[in-house]
Design a protein around this motif. Structure first.
Motif, PDB file in Angstrom:
ATOM      1  N   TYR A  71      36.532  34.417  45.421  1.00 37.29           N
ATOM      2  CA  TYR A  71      36.510  34.092  44.002  1.00 37.29           C
ATOM      3  C   TYR A  71      35.979  32.671  43.885  1.00 37.29           C
ATOM      4  O   TYR A  71      36.705  31.721  43.700  1.00 37.29           O
ATOM      5  N   TYR A 110      44.689  35.386  46.090  1.00 35.84           N
ATOM      6  CA  TYR A 110      45.431  34.850  44.961  1.00 35.84           C
ATOM      7  C   TYR A 110      46.341  35.915  44.353  1.00 35.84           C
ATOM      8  O   TYR A 110      45.952  37.082  44.234  1.00 35.84           O
ATOM      9  N   TYR A 166      38.158  44.872  38.850  1.00 36.58           N
ATOM     10  CA  TYR A 166      37.741  44.797  40.249  1.00 36.58           C
ATOM     11  C   TYR A 166      37.963  46.129  40.964  1.00 36.58           C
ATOM     12  O   TYR A 166      37.056  46.662  41.616  1.00 36.58           O
ATOM     13  N   TRP A 175      33.132  40.374  45.639  1.00 36.87           N
ATOM     14  CA  TRP A 175      33.660  39.466  44.634  1.00 36.87           C
ATOM     15  C   TRP A 175      34.980  40.045  44.122  1.00 36.87           C
ATOM     16  O   TRP A 175      35.051  41.195  43.713  1.00 36.87           O
ATOM     17  N   HIS A 176      36.031  39.234  44.171  1.00 36.42           N
ATOM     18  CA  HIS A 176      37.370  39.713  43.811  1.00 36.42           C
ATOM     19  C   HIS A 176      37.933  38.784  42.749  1.00 36.42           C
ATOM     20  O   HIS A 176      38.318  37.654  43.045  1.00 36.42           O
ATOM     21  N   ASP A 177      37.980  39.256  41.523  1.00 32.20           N
ATOM     22  CA  ASP A 177      38.452  38.444  40.397  1.00 32.20           C
ATOM     23  C   ASP A 177      39.937  38.700  40.177  1.00 32.20           C
ATOM     24  O   ASP A 177      40.320  39.772  39.690  1.00 32.20           O
ATOM     25  N   GLU A 191      42.019  42.232  37.817  1.00 30.90           N
ATOM     26  CA  GLU A 191      42.269  43.104  38.968  1.00 30.90           C
ATOM     27  C   GLU A 191      41.884  44.550  38.686  1.00 30.90           C
ATOM     28  O   GLU A 191      41.326  45.226  39.555  1.00 30.90           O
ATOM     29  N   SER A 216      41.541  34.468  52.690  1.00 31.61           N
ATOM     30  CA  SER A 216      40.976  35.813  52.633  1.00 31.61           C
ATOM     31  C   SER A 216      40.622  36.325  54.030  1.00 31.61           C
ATOM     32  O   SER A 216      40.604  37.538  54.261  1.00 31.61           O
ATOM     33  N   ALA A 272      44.478  31.758  39.974  1.00 33.12           N
ATOM     34  CA  ALA A 272      43.616  31.465  41.123  1.00 33.12           C
ATOM     35  C   ALA A 272      44.053  30.193  41.822  1.00 33.12           C
ATOM     36  O   ALA A 272      43.228  29.343  42.176  1.00 33.12           O
TER      37      ALA A 272
END
Length: 300
Positions: A137, A237, A184, A175-177, A181, A231, A242
């Motif tokens: 992120y 997170y 994603y 990409w992990h927002d 969630e 990660s 975040a």
């Protein structure tokens, strides 16, 4: 009689030499963003070949040349990369009895996907050096071409989960927002899939990953490239913010054992290693690489 004895001795000696030469498990490497199959990671190939004479070390290349391979680290669908890499590995006669995998940065999650989706020939040990197994992120210090890095940022800002971006931009595919969630999980075409976050869960992903002898996850403790750096250990997170990062063993991924991490951990085959330094900043000829990676996992 002496001639026959001499001939038998020569055959025996040749067999011994051949056995010694082929004793080490082959190694397959996968490069990261902004690199190529025989770019900066070639120093690892040379080191292993010097240390273990006769060992077979190969590196996965996407495309017909270094330029195409370089571009693939930004602009080639990861599912297609995994499919292509699986075919390359299956077609290589040196790998038919199994191999060890070394993934550099995003190459770590690509090799993990290969282990999960392509169990034959078997991957024995998987070593992930700074991989982003729960995604990223942020892209603060994109490695490689400034022009391409700016393009990556523009596309991520445009919309990481827009279908066209997901299909064509590597970095969008992991990409992990944490602020979105559900979006994603629903839109991620690669990371959410290999982490088995979608329903129904793919049981083969867990079965295949737990076939590994060891899953070695290296986090670079001063990493300024991967956000969050944890990660690399499947940590990320907490949902909705975040800043605070959860522990792997507290996550549903681990507790419900979606891909087999809990099983690997309980059988002492999940190794979480920390390396002092920034992203991929380790010395190939150094004590850490020798003691923590080469001797335990690549010496047989």
């Amino acid at each position: 009689m002496k001639f026959i004895q001499c001939f038998v001795a020569i055959i025996w000696l040749f067999t011994v030499i051949q056995t010694v030469i082929t004793v080490n498990t082959p190694v397959v490497m996968y490069h990261g963003m902004g690199d190529t199959a025989y770019g900066s990671i070639n120093s690892v190939k040379t080191f292993l070949e010097d240390k273990f004479p006769g060992i077979y070390v190969t590196s996965i290349q996407m495309g017909n040349n270094a330029e195409e391979d370089f571009l693939s680290s930004y602009l080639m669908n990861l599912n297609k990369q995994v499919e292509t890499a699986c075919a390359i590995i299956k077609a290589d006669p040196h790998l038919k009895n199994g191999y060890n995998g070394i993934g550099f940065s995003q190459g770590g999650q690509i090799l993990r996907a290969i282990a999960q989706r392509c169990p034959e020939p078997p991957m024995k040990n998987l070593i992930s050096l700074g991989g982003q197994h729960q995604g990223v992120y942020g892209l603060p210090k994109c490695m490689g071409s400034i022009k391409i890095c700016n393009y990556v940022r523009e596309m991520l800002n445009f919309g990481a989960y827009v279908r066209y971006v997901q299909d064509n931009l590597v970095q969008a595919e992991f990409w992990h927002d944490p602020l979105q969630e559900d979006l994603y999980r629903n839109r991620s075409i690669f990371l959410a899939d290999i982490n088995n976050e979608k329903q129904p869960r793919n049981e083969s992903y867990k079965i295949n990953l737990t076939r590994l002898k060891n899953l070695v996850l290296v986090q670079f403790l001063n990493d300024t490239i991967v956000q969050p750096k944890e990660s690399s250990w499947f940590q990320f997170y907490n949902q909705g913010q975040a800043k605070i990062v959860y522990n792997l063993r507290d996550s549903p991924l681990y507790q419900e054992d979606w891909i087999g991490l809990k099983q690997l951990d309980q059988t002492k085959r999940l190794k979480l290693l920390g390396a002092i330094g920034d992203h991929l900043q380790f010395h190939v000829h150094g004590k850490w690489f020798e003691d923590e990676i080469v001797q335990p996992y690549l010496s047989t």
